[in-house]
Design a protein around this motif. Structure first.
Motif, PDB file in Angstrom:
ATOM      1  N   TYR A 125      39.524  35.285  29.515  1.00 34.86           N
ATOM      2  CA  TYR A 125      39.268  34.178  30.438  1.00 34.86           C
ATOM      3  C   TYR A 125      38.190  33.260  29.864  1.00 34.86           C
ATOM      4  CZ  TYR A 125      41.830  36.344  34.340  1.00 34.86           C
ATOM      5  OH  TYR A 125      42.798  36.867  35.162  1.00 34.86           O
TER       6      TYR A 125
ATOM      7  N   SER B  18      35.100  27.970  37.925  1.00 33.30           N
ATOM      8  CA  SER B  18      35.883  29.184  38.124  1.00 33.30           C
ATOM      9  C   SER B  18      36.363  29.738  36.785  1.00 33.30           C
ATOM     10  CB  SER B  18      37.081  28.858  39.029  1.00 33.30           C
ATOM     11  OG  SER B  18      37.826  30.023  39.312  1.00 33.30           O
TER      12      SER B  18
ATOM     13  N   GLY C  75      33.995  42.172  30.882  1.00 30.67           N
ATOM     14  CA  GLY C  75      32.850  42.269  30.003  1.00 30.67           C
ATOM     15  C   GLY C  75      31.773  41.307  30.471  1.00 30.67           C
TER      16      GLY C  75
ATOM     17  N   HIS D  37      42.870  39.380  45.313  1.00 31.67           N
ATOM     18  CA  HIS D  37      41.668  40.116  44.941  1.00 31.67           C
ATOM     19  C   HIS D  37      40.465  39.293  45.371  1.00 31.67           C
ATOM     20  CE1 HIS D  37      43.605  42.408  41.305  1.00 31.67           C
ATOM     21  NE2 HIS D  37      44.547  41.977  42.108  1.00 31.67           N
TER      22      HIS D  37
ATOM     23  N   TYR E  23      36.265  38.934  44.259  1.00 33.01           N
ATOM     24  CA  TYR E  23      35.218  39.286  43.298  1.00 33.01           C
ATOM     25  C   TYR E  23      33.947  38.550  43.655  1.00 33.01           C
ATOM     26  CZ  TYR E  23      38.957  41.184  40.415  1.00 33.01           C
ATOM     27  OH  TYR E  23      40.023  41.918  39.966  1.00 33.01           O
TER      28      TYR E  23
ATOM     29  N   GLN F 289      30.324  37.255  41.789  1.00 32.01           N
ATOM     30  CA  GLN F 289      29.653  37.051  40.505  1.00 32.01           C
ATOM     31  C   GLN F 289      28.234  36.566  40.753  1.00 32.01           C
ATOM     32  OE1 GLN F 289      31.258  33.949  37.930  1.00 32.01           O
ATOM     33  NE2 GLN F 289      30.689  35.112  36.106  1.00 32.01           N
TER      34      GLN F 289
ATOM     35  N   GLY G 159      24.704  34.619  35.821  1.00 31.76           N
ATOM     36  CA  GLY G 159      24.498  35.195  34.498  1.00 31.76           C
ATOM     37  C   GLY G 159      25.145  36.551  34.298  1.00 31.76           C
ATOM     38  N   GLU G 160      25.923  36.984  35.275  1.00 34.41           N
ATOM     39  CA  GLU G 160      26.560  38.296  35.162  1.00 34.41           C
ATOM     40  C   GLU G 160      28.081  38.169  35.213  1.00 34.41           C
ATOM     41  OE1 GLU G 160      22.907  40.543  37.532  1.00 34.41           O
ATOM     42  OE2 GLU G 160      24.976  40.958  38.076  1.00 34.41           O
ATOM     43  N   ALA G 161      28.752  39.270  34.944  1.00 37.38           N
ATOM     44  CA  ALA G 161      30.209  39.293  35.015  1.00 37.38           C
ATOM     45  C   ALA G 161      30.664  39.409  36.467  1.00 37.38           C
ATOM     46  CB  ALA G 161      30.749  40.471  34.205  1.00 37.38           C
ATOM     47  N   PRO G 162      31.860  38.934  36.770  1.00 39.82           N
ATOM     48  CA  PRO G 162      32.405  39.140  38.119  1.00 39.82           C
ATOM     49  C   PRO G 162      32.588  40.633  38.387  1.00 39.82           C
ATOM     50  CG  PRO G 162      33.653  37.472  36.928  1.00 39.82           C
ATOM     51  CD  PRO G 162      32.755  38.131  35.931  1.00 39.82           C
TER      52      PRO G 162
ATOM     53  N   PHE H 113      34.473  43.421  41.007  1.00 42.37           N
ATOM     54  CA  PHE H 113      35.551  43.599  41.962  1.00 42.37           C
ATOM     55  C   PHE H 113      35.025  44.062  43.315  1.00 42.37           C
ATOM     56  CE2 PHE H 113      39.686  44.659  43.466  1.00 42.37           C
ATOM     57  CZ  PHE H 113      39.605  45.911  44.061  1.00 42.37           C
TER      58      PHE H 113
ATOM     59  N   ILE I  64      41.038  44.561  46.920  1.00 41.66           N
ATOM     60  CA  ILE I  64      42.355  43.988  46.690  1.00 41.66           C
ATOM     61  C   ILE I  64      43.189  44.191  47.937  1.00 41.66           C
ATOM     62  CG2 ILE I  64      43.136  46.139  45.615  1.00 41.66           C
ATOM     63  CD1 ILE I  64      45.040  44.513  43.898  1.00 41.66           C
TER      64      ILE I  64
ATOM     65  N   PHE J 250      34.800  34.712  44.381  1.00 41.13           N
ATOM     66  CA  PHE J 250      36.081  34.179  43.920  1.00 41.13           C
ATOM     67  C   PHE J 250      37.225  35.014  44.485  1.00 41.13           C
ATOM     68  CE2 PHE J 250      34.677  31.116  40.860  1.00 41.13           C
ATOM     69  CZ  PHE J 250      33.519  31.615  40.300  1.00 41.13           C
TER      70      PHE J 250
ATOM     71  N   LEU K 208      45.777  37.156  37.190  1.00 44.10           N
ATOM     72  CA  LEU K 208      45.201  36.488  38.341  1.00 44.10           C
ATOM     73  C   LEU K 208      44.928  35.023  38.085  1.00 44.10           C
ATOM     74  CD1 LEU K 208      42.565  39.071  39.641  1.00 44.10           C
ATOM     75  CD2 LEU K 208      44.953  38.797  40.295  1.00 44.10           C
TER      76      LEU K 208
ATOM     77  N   PHE L 142      42.312  32.464  39.575  1.00 39.54           N
ATOM     78  CA  PHE L 142      41.099  32.506  40.383  1.00 39.54           C
ATOM     79  C   PHE L 142      40.929  31.225  41.180  1.00 39.54           C
ATOM     80  CE2 PHE L 142      38.940  36.424  39.563  1.00 39.54           C
ATOM     81  CZ  PHE L 142      39.556  36.893  38.429  1.00 39.54           C
ATOM     82  N   GLY L 143      40.354  31.395  42.376  1.00 39.15           N
ATOM     83  CA  GLY L 143      40.101  30.268  43.249  1.00 39.15           C
ATOM     84  C   GLY L 143      38.918  29.445  42.790  1.00 39.15           C
ATOM     85  N   THR L 144      38.660  28.399  43.556  1.00 33.37           N
ATOM     86  CA  THR L 144      37.623  27.427  43.189  1.00 33.37           C
ATOM     87  C   THR L 144      36.206  27.970  43.343  1.00 33.37           C
ATOM     88  OG1 THR L 144      37.869  26.544  45.425  1.00 33.37           O
ATOM     89  CG2 THR L 144      39.032  25.394  43.657  1.00 33.37           C
TER      90      THR L 144
ATOM     91  N   ARG M 239      29.912  29.476  46.694  1.00 33.30           N
ATOM     92  CA  ARG M 239      28.557  29.894  46.371  1.00 33.30           C
ATOM     93  C   ARG M 239      27.841  30.269  47.658  1.00 33.30           C
ATOM     94  NH1 ARG M 239      25.544  26.193  42.123  1.00 33.30           N
ATOM     95  NH2 ARG M 239      27.503  26.713  41.140  1.00 33.30           N
TER      96      ARG M 239
END
Lengths: 115, 113
Positions: free
Chosen positions: A35, A42, A107, B32, B34, B36, B39-42, B44, B47, B87, B101, B103-105, B108
């Motif tokens: 991604y 997004s 990741g 799904h 998520y 985020q 500065g980090e990963a999304p 989960f 679902i 998201f 997937l 992902f939506g807009t 925040r």
């Protein structure tokens, strides 16, 4: 759950160069995805990395620009070729956790800045 | 087409509730959710696979209205740790056998004291 290591975590690159991002998973997974996420935006799917065959690219992404390798079930690479400032973004590797309900694990991302 | 989320942003005081909506123009197979953090990963959250399904995760739950092609995420008694961007990610019936997937807009959410 899956633990995903991505590197580099960040890099600053010169226009016209190429950079390869590595993604290592701590267990075998069937589905791996790449991604792109631009700051404050997004996530956009670049491609599905298929083990032993060519990646499947989404509309707007081509193999010449984003070649992907998937030599086995735990590893993949994404190369961003001939970079321009518009390629500045965060690139995320993700895997589908087949032992769950199909959720994705991500990741930490590779933040690329192209000057 | 990317699913549209509303609101785009919301500020809550700790303990307040919020609803985040996700609307798609396509017939959905699953949704799904998520979160985020900056500065980090999304990460989960949950679902939803069936039309009309509702699921819960601590004080966070969600619903999926297959007919309306919509999903909503409910956050009750919000905590500071709920802050982040949420998201939705949708799987459509036209994506074939490979699960991927869209992902939506994004929404925040900021929780304050």
């Amino acid at each position: 759950s899956a633990v995903i290591s991505q590197k580099p975590s960040r890099d600053i690159c010169q226009r016209g160069t190429s950079l390869t991002i590595q993604c290592q998973v701590d267990s075998q997974v069937t589905m791996m995805f790449w991604y792109r996420q631009q700051p404050g935006q997004s996530l956009t799917l670049i491609a599905t990395a298929n083990q032993g065959s060519e990646a499947t690219y989404e509309s707007g992404f081509v193999i010449d620009k984003f070649p992907i390798s998937r030599p086995n079930l735990t590893f993949s690479t994404l190369t961003v070729s001939n970079m321009s400032p518009e390629d500045s973004s965060i690139y995320l590797c993700s895997v589908e956790w087949s032992q769950g309900a199909g959720e994705l694990f991500f990741g930490e991302g590779s933040r690329l800045t192209v000057l | 087409q990317q699913p549209v989320q509303s609101p785009q942003a919301v500020i809550l005081r700790e303990g307040e509730d919020a609803v985040i909506n996700c609307s798609s123009s396509k017939a959905l197979y699953s949704v799904h959710w998520y979160r985020q953090k900056h500065g980090e990963a999304p990460v989960f959250l949950m679902i939803l696979l069936k039309g009309g399904e509702q699921k819960g995760h601590e004080k966070i739950s969600a619903s999926f209205n297959e007919k309306k092609q919509q999903s909503s995420l409910y956050l009750t008694a919000s905590q500071l740790s709920y802050s982040g961007t949420y998201f939705c990610g949708t799987e459509s019936w036209d994506t074939g056998t490979a699960s991927k997937l869209t992902f939506g807009t994004g929404t925040r959410l900021q929780v304050t004291l």
